[in-house]
Write a protein that holds these residues in place. Structure first.
Motif, PDB file in Angstrom:
ATOM      1  N   LEU A 122      90.528  24.016  19.162  1.00  0.00           N
ATOM      2  CA  LEU A 122      88.778  23.766  19.879  1.00  0.00           C
ATOM      3  C   LEU A 122      88.478  22.374  19.947  1.00  0.00           C
ATOM      4  CD1 LEU A 122      87.249  26.790  18.353  1.00  0.00           C
ATOM      5  CD2 LEU A 122      88.149  26.727  20.539  1.00  0.00           C
ATOM      6  N   TYR A 123      88.791  21.721  18.944  1.00  0.00           N
ATOM      7  CA  TYR A 123      88.451  20.205  18.900  1.00  0.00           C
ATOM      8  C   TYR A 123      88.937  19.354  19.682  1.00  0.00           C
ATOM      9  CZ  TYR A 123      85.994  16.620  16.836  1.00  0.00           C
ATOM     10  OH  TYR A 123      84.741  15.652  16.451  1.00  0.00           O
ATOM     11  N   GLU A 124      90.323  19.774  20.401  1.00  0.00           N
ATOM     12  CA  GLU A 124      90.865  18.921  21.160  1.00  0.00           C
ATOM     13  C   GLU A 124      90.289  18.793  22.634  1.00  0.00           C
ATOM     14  OE1 GLU A 124      93.897  16.801  21.046  1.00  0.00           O
ATOM     15  OE2 GLU A 124      92.852  17.079  18.993  1.00  0.00           O
ATOM     16  N   GLU A 125      89.434  19.793  23.017  1.00  0.00           N
ATOM     17  CA  GLU A 125      88.980  19.930  24.125  1.00  0.00           C
ATOM     18  C   GLU A 125      88.124  18.652  24.562  1.00  0.00           C
ATOM     19  OE1 GLU A 125      87.585  23.660  25.506  1.00  0.00           O
ATOM     20  OE2 GLU A 125      86.458  22.748  27.594  1.00  0.00           O
ATOM     21  N   GLU A 126      88.156  18.082  25.643  1.00  0.00           N
ATOM     22  CA  GLU A 126      87.181  16.893  25.786  1.00  0.00           C
ATOM     23  C   GLU A 126      86.179  17.650  26.669  1.00  0.00           C
ATOM     24  OE1 GLU A 126      87.694  13.155  26.559  1.00  0.00           O
ATOM     25  OE2 GLU A 126      89.879  12.809  25.975  1.00  0.00           O
ATOM     26  N   GLU A 127      84.983  17.373  26.149  1.00  0.00           N
ATOM     27  CA  GLU A 127      83.755  18.392  26.815  1.00  0.00           C
ATOM     28  C   GLU A 127      83.402  17.540  28.310  1.00  0.00           C
ATOM     29  OE1 GLU A 127      80.529  17.838  23.751  1.00  0.00           O
ATOM     30  OE2 GLU A 127      79.508  17.912  25.591  1.00  0.00           O
ATOM     31  N   PRO A 128      83.310  18.518  29.207  1.00  0.00           N
ATOM     32  CA  PRO A 128      82.777  17.882  30.513  1.00  0.00           C
ATOM     33  C   PRO A 128      81.083  17.483  30.263  1.00  0.00           C
ATOM     34  CG  PRO A 128      83.118  20.384  30.671  1.00  0.00           C
ATOM     35  CD  PRO A 128      83.481  20.166  28.996  1.00  0.00           C
ATOM     36  N   GLY A 129      81.111  16.388  30.280  1.00  0.00           N
ATOM     37  CA  GLY A 129      79.769  15.612  29.804  1.00  0.00           C
ATOM     38  C   GLY A 129      79.014  15.450  31.228  1.00  0.00           C
ATOM     39  N   LEU A 130      78.803  16.538  32.099  1.00  0.00           N
ATOM     40  CA  LEU A 130      78.356  16.228  33.280  1.00  0.00           C
ATOM     41  C   LEU A 130      76.750  16.253  33.407  1.00  0.00           C
ATOM     42  CD1 LEU A 130      81.118  17.871  35.326  1.00  0.00           C
ATOM     43  CD2 LEU A 130      81.160  15.608  34.319  1.00  0.00           C
ATOM     44  N   GLY A 131      76.256  15.680  32.236  1.00  0.00           N
ATOM     45  CA  GLY A 131      74.667  15.615  32.202  1.00  0.00           C
ATOM     46  C   GLY A 131      74.255  14.864  31.389  1.00  0.00           C
ATOM     47  N   ASN A 132      73.002  14.580  31.383  1.00  0.00           N
ATOM     48  CA  ASN A 132      72.476  13.627  30.500  1.00  0.00           C
ATOM     49  C   ASN A 132      71.941  14.146  29.148  1.00  0.00           C
ATOM     50  OD1 ASN A 132      72.277  10.601  31.444  1.00  0.00           O
ATOM     51  ND2 ASN A 132      71.848  11.721  33.331  1.00  0.00           N
ATOM     52  N   GLY A 133      71.118  15.304  29.516  1.00  0.00           N
ATOM     53  CA  GLY A 133      70.359  15.737  28.229  1.00  0.00           C
ATOM     54  C   GLY A 133      69.635  17.225  28.652  1.00  0.00           C
ATOM     55  N   GLY A 134      68.449  17.371  28.349  1.00  0.00           N
ATOM     56  CA  GLY A 134      67.884  18.640  28.631  1.00  0.00           C
ATOM     57  C   GLY A 134      68.082  19.496  29.951  1.00  0.00           C
ATOM     58  N   LEU A 135      67.669  18.561  30.964  1.00  0.00           N
ATOM     59  CA  LEU A 135      68.124  19.219  32.246  1.00  0.00           C
ATOM     60  C   LEU A 135      69.429  19.746  32.529  1.00  0.00           C
ATOM     61  CD1 LEU A 135      66.442  18.559  35.432  1.00  0.00           C
ATOM     62  CD2 LEU A 135      68.942  17.582  35.321  1.00  0.00           C
ATOM     63  N   GLY A 136      70.336  19.032  32.121  1.00  0.00           N
ATOM     64  CA  GLY A 136      71.577  19.298  32.457  1.00  0.00           C
ATOM     65  C   GLY A 136      72.157  20.492  31.451  1.00  0.00           C
ATOM     66  N   ARG A 137      71.703  20.477  30.258  1.00  0.00           N
ATOM     67  CA  ARG A 137      72.135  21.354  29.516  1.00  0.00           C
ATOM     68  C   ARG A 137      71.442  22.780  29.788  1.00  0.00           C
ATOM     69  NH1 ARG A 137      76.062  23.904  27.280  1.00  0.00           N
ATOM     70  NH2 ARG A 137      75.006  25.943  26.891  1.00  0.00           N
TER      71      ARG A 137
END
Ligand code: H53
Length: 838
Positions: A122-137
């Motif tokens: 699970l830890y190998e997955e590079e998370e898609p960080g397509l957001g900055n913070g609260g709004l994207g999450r």
């Protein structure tokens, strides 16, 4: 990592296997993908290969649901929510998909039978960080809930090649590294080039009359780009629904210009490709601060145009007539980033489909809903007119037309009130001229909402006052929520087991059921179990801290956590000042009784936000001094965990004792981290701001540490000519704190380093840290005392969790469906490929 014991895809039998058990099937499929997707055998396989083999195994199991869902929606022509958002901060998919499929435990077992550890994979997955913070999450939580509630929905956004930067710390300073999340490929997406669309940019417009004398407008762009959709299935929790997240990648219509190439201009021949692809190249790393860059406007228009064109295509395949657009789609604008959609839908309907203006406007207004997420002036988008015209000449004309008709309406309603007309106009005309995107969103939507009760009230009283006076019925509140699947079931498996053991598993889908835990708050056995889980989670986090920061922290100390974007209004530096205050107390009185505390910070600063970066430096500097000082090290530790992300959040929230939600009242629209902490049993120290107010109301004032001025008091204090120096003069400890910083105590004698920060506080203090300092310190005293009574603390911790049911994004989404979208669930029967005839 151990090598798997099994090397042939046909011999995927473990030690004590039933022939057709789920674990055996998983193992078999996993080895199949290791061989035939990754092309590897165990001796050569990397951890990434194993992760990808498992990801593909899981993906196969998603696809059947995805196809079944698409089939059902198409067959019924279901009314669909289109959630338009420039950001989707999804976090890693594998674990979440395993949870939603109900395969998590089987996957763990089958991996361990192969000698592999699921957590490592699970830890190998590079998370898609397509957001900055609260709004994207928030957007990510919403599409999870939409699928769980079986609502037909598509999330539309941008497939940024580089997501939010990776944060490292060098000498205590933030240093940004490019986020290369697609480096090893993305097993969760499917490209759909067959549904690509063309988007125009720049150029000019022309007018011509047809034979019947009708005037037509033609937009002659100076360039076009291709939008290629990449689809990711979004599973509901243990149902058959798999909705779609459709992200657009920008490509050149022709990858290679042969005409230019043949002239010998090799560079020029690929130039168009480079320029076009820039549109989806990188996420702007600012949270709540607009930069006004041309590329950003082009990005926004690009994904909005692609998405609306896509909706028109879907209508065509389902034979829905154009004038039913608003019946087929409910389109939600996540902040003003996609607000250009109002003008774009008008353009598509009138210019491209020859619909009459009035009918198109009626449809447009019935289609859109607008969510506002901030009151901060620097976050409200406005585009300089010249820039706007350069990128979107036709849209500017359309906006003028919308504005002319709108202002007529205002003049009729408010006869003679030209000041109001000026305030409400879509164009700001005082000084440099701007297009006001929030006004466009308000005028073009049938519903406008804020994201917590206080925020929605302040919107009506302040930022959107005129619009509320004109259309009170359009306004509403939808308090944010977060998904309990990711933020409890996946992030905190120990707590999940304990809770489900006590009250069953229903809470994962119906979070209000957590209320059934209340009686257990009085049960000493249950409390002991609860405490043991928190302790184990803290031990896990301590390991992470030791590895990443090289600091040993004590899991029996109180974990006091503030994780969120770094911003002056969020006041990480208030906590920093207070820590220095505690340090000072300990140094002057070494025998002082004090609850041992570990202060944990995390969060990214926008790369161009100098003051935020200096706040990080202040925190790391305090850590350097405090953690090394033998006189206080048993009582105080300070760590800054680099690269706060969804992945890291999953380890942090479950390990927190105390949640710091200390923004200046009236500044944080809602906050959602506050909810994740409460669900996982942290108590909150917080101001009367955003959703803190509702959290306190739910969990009970006696289980919440309140401090600080209210929003109203902040406004009064500031209105009366706030003088931070007065507070400094009246507070001996605060004076000591400021003096230590000023004299370079935390910067090896360098009195200059933090001068901008200190000067800003002493002279302006725009976020009223000094006014709130004493109240904050007093609240911390109460926290310290309460924590020492560990039985009672545990009781409060259980009650916080038990009463957090309101903050499930399922509740939020149900309210949007009922009050704004008017959309119903659709149950999906599973379709097998054997049922299909071509
Ligand atoms: O949106 C969150 C809120 C939070 C607010 C945040 C936000 C952004 O992350 C970016 C831009 C913006 O206008 C607002 O700061 O309070 O919880 C989701 O609504």
């Amino acid at each position: 990592m151990n090598q798997p014991q099994v090397v042939s895809p046909n011999s995927g039998r473990g030690p004590d296997d039933e022939p057709d058990s789920p674990t055996r099937r998983l193992r078999h499929a996993f080895l199949h993908h290791l061989f035939y997707t990754q092309g590897k055998f165990p001796a050569l396989a990397t951890k990434t290969d194993y992760y990808l083999a498992l990801a593909h195994t899981v993906r196969d199991r998603l696809l059947q649901r995805w196809i079944s869902t698409a089939n059902e929606y198409t067959k019924n022509g279901s009314r669909t929510v289109a959630y338009l958002s420039a950001e989707f901060l999804m976090g890693p998919h594998l674990g979440n998909n395993l949870i939603n499929l109900g395969l998590f435990d089987d996957a763990r077992k089958s991996m361990s039978e192969l000698g592999l550890n699921l957590d490592d994979l699970l830890y190998e997955e590079e998370e898609p960080g397509l957001g900055n913070g609260g709004l994207g999450r928030l957007a990510a939580c919403f599409i999870d809930s939409l699928a769980t509630l079986e609502i037909p929905a598509v999330g539309y956004g941008i497939r940024y090649e580089f997501g939010i930067f990776h944060q490292t710390l060098v000498d205590g300073w933030q240093v940004e590294k490019t986020d290369k999340w697609l480096r090893y490929g993305n097993p969760w997406e499917l490209a759909r080039p067959e549904w690509s669309v063309t988007v125009k940019l720049g150029g000019h417009t022309e007018r011509m009359q047809d034979n019947s004398g009708q005037l037509h407008v033609r937009w002659v762009p100076n360039r076009t780009v291709l939008g290629v959709p990449y689809d990711t299935p979004i599973l509901g929790y243990r149902n058959n629904t798999a909705n779609t997240l459709r992200l657009w990648k920008a490509e050149a219509p022709e990858a290679f210009d042969f005409a230019v190439f043949n002239r010998g201009d090799y560079q020029g021949a690929v130039n168009q490709k480079v320029v076009s692809e820039n549109l989806s190249k990188v996420l702007y790393p600012n949270d709540e601060h607009v930069e006004g860059k041309e590329l950003r406007l082009a990005q926004q228009y690009f994904f909005v145009s692609c998405s609306l064109q896509d909706m028109l295509r879907i209508m065509k395949t389902q034979h829905v007539p154009l004038h039913e657009f608003h019946e087929k789609f409910a389109v939600q604008l996540n902040d003003t980033h996609p607000a250009i959609g109002v003008a774009e839908l008008m353009r598509l309907l009138t210019d491209e489909h020859q619909m009459h203006w009035n009918q198109a406007w009626d449809i447009t207004r019935k289609t859109f809903g607008y969510t506002n997420h901030t009151l901060l002036p620097e976050a409200l988008e406005r585009w300089p007119l010249e820039l706007f015209k350069r990128v979107l000449p036709r849209h500017l004309e359309i906006i003028y037309e919308i504005n002319a008709r709108f202002l007529d309406e205002v003049r009729q309603r408010y006869f003679g009130d030209e000041a109001r007309v000026t305030r409400m106009s879509l164009i700001e005309e005082t000084g440099e001229r701007y297009v006001r995107m929030a006004h466009l969103a308000c005028v073009g939507s049938h519903a406008i909402n804020g994201v917590a009760e206080l925020h929605s009230e302040l919107l009506k009283q302040d930022v959107l006052k005129d619009f509320h006076e004109m259309w009170p019925a359009k306004f509403g509140n939808k308090t944010n929520g977060v998904t309990p699947r990711r933020w409890i079931a996946l992030a905190n498996p120990r707590l999940t087991r304990l809770i489900s053991g006590a009250i069953g598993e229903g809470w994962i889908k119906r979070l209000e059921e957590l209320r059934q835990l209340e009686p257990f708050a009085l049960d000493p056995n249950f409390r002991a179990g609860w405490r043991e889980i928190k302790r184990a989670n803290k031990r896990d986090l301590s390991d992470v801290i030791r590895k990443r920061c090289g600091v040993a922290v004590d899991p029996s100390s109180m974990f006091d956590v503030q994780v969120k974007r770094i911003h002056e209004y969020k006041r990480q530096h208030l906590s920093a000042l207070h820590i220095i205050g505690l340090y000072h107390r300990l140094k002057t009185n070494p025998n002082l009784e004090m609850t041992p505390r570990t202060f944990i910070f995390g969060g990214k600063a926008a790369p161009g936000y100098w003051m935020a970066k200096l706040i990080i430096r202040l925190i790391t500097s305090i850590g350097e001094v405090v953690n090394r000082d033998p006189a206080v090290r048993d009582k105080l530790r300070v760590v800054f965990l680099p690269n706060f992300s969804v992945t890291n959040g999953q380890r942090i929230y479950p390990a927190a004792d105390l949640s710091e939600q200390i923004s200046t009242a009236g500044k944080e629209a809602s906050g959602t981290g506050n909810m994740k902490f409460a669900m996982n049993g942290a108590l909150t120290i917080g101001t009367m701001d955003g959703a803190n107010i509702e959290i306190r109301e739910q969990v009970g004032a006696e289980n919440f540490f309140l401090f600080g001025l209210t929003a109203h008091e902040v406004a009064t204090v500031r209105g009366n000519g706030y003088r931070p120096q007065d507070y400094l003069d009246g507070n001996a400890e605060l004076r000591e704190v400021i003096s230590l910083i000023r004299h370079g105590y935390f910067s090896r004698g360098d009195g200059e380093l933090f001068r901008p920060l200190v000067d800003s506080l002493v002279n302006h203090d725009p976020y009223c840290l000094f006014a709130d300092y004493q109240s904050y310190a007093d609240a911390h005293e109460r926290v310290g005392t309460a924590y020492r009574d560990s039985e009672d603390w545990t009781r409060m911790s259980i009650l916080n969790s038990a009463r957090s049911g309101l903050f499930s994004s399922d509740r939020t989404i149900a309210e949007y469906c009922r009050d704004i979208w008017n959309v119903q669930p659709v149950q999906v029967p599973i379709l097998s490929h054997e049922d299909v005839r071509v």
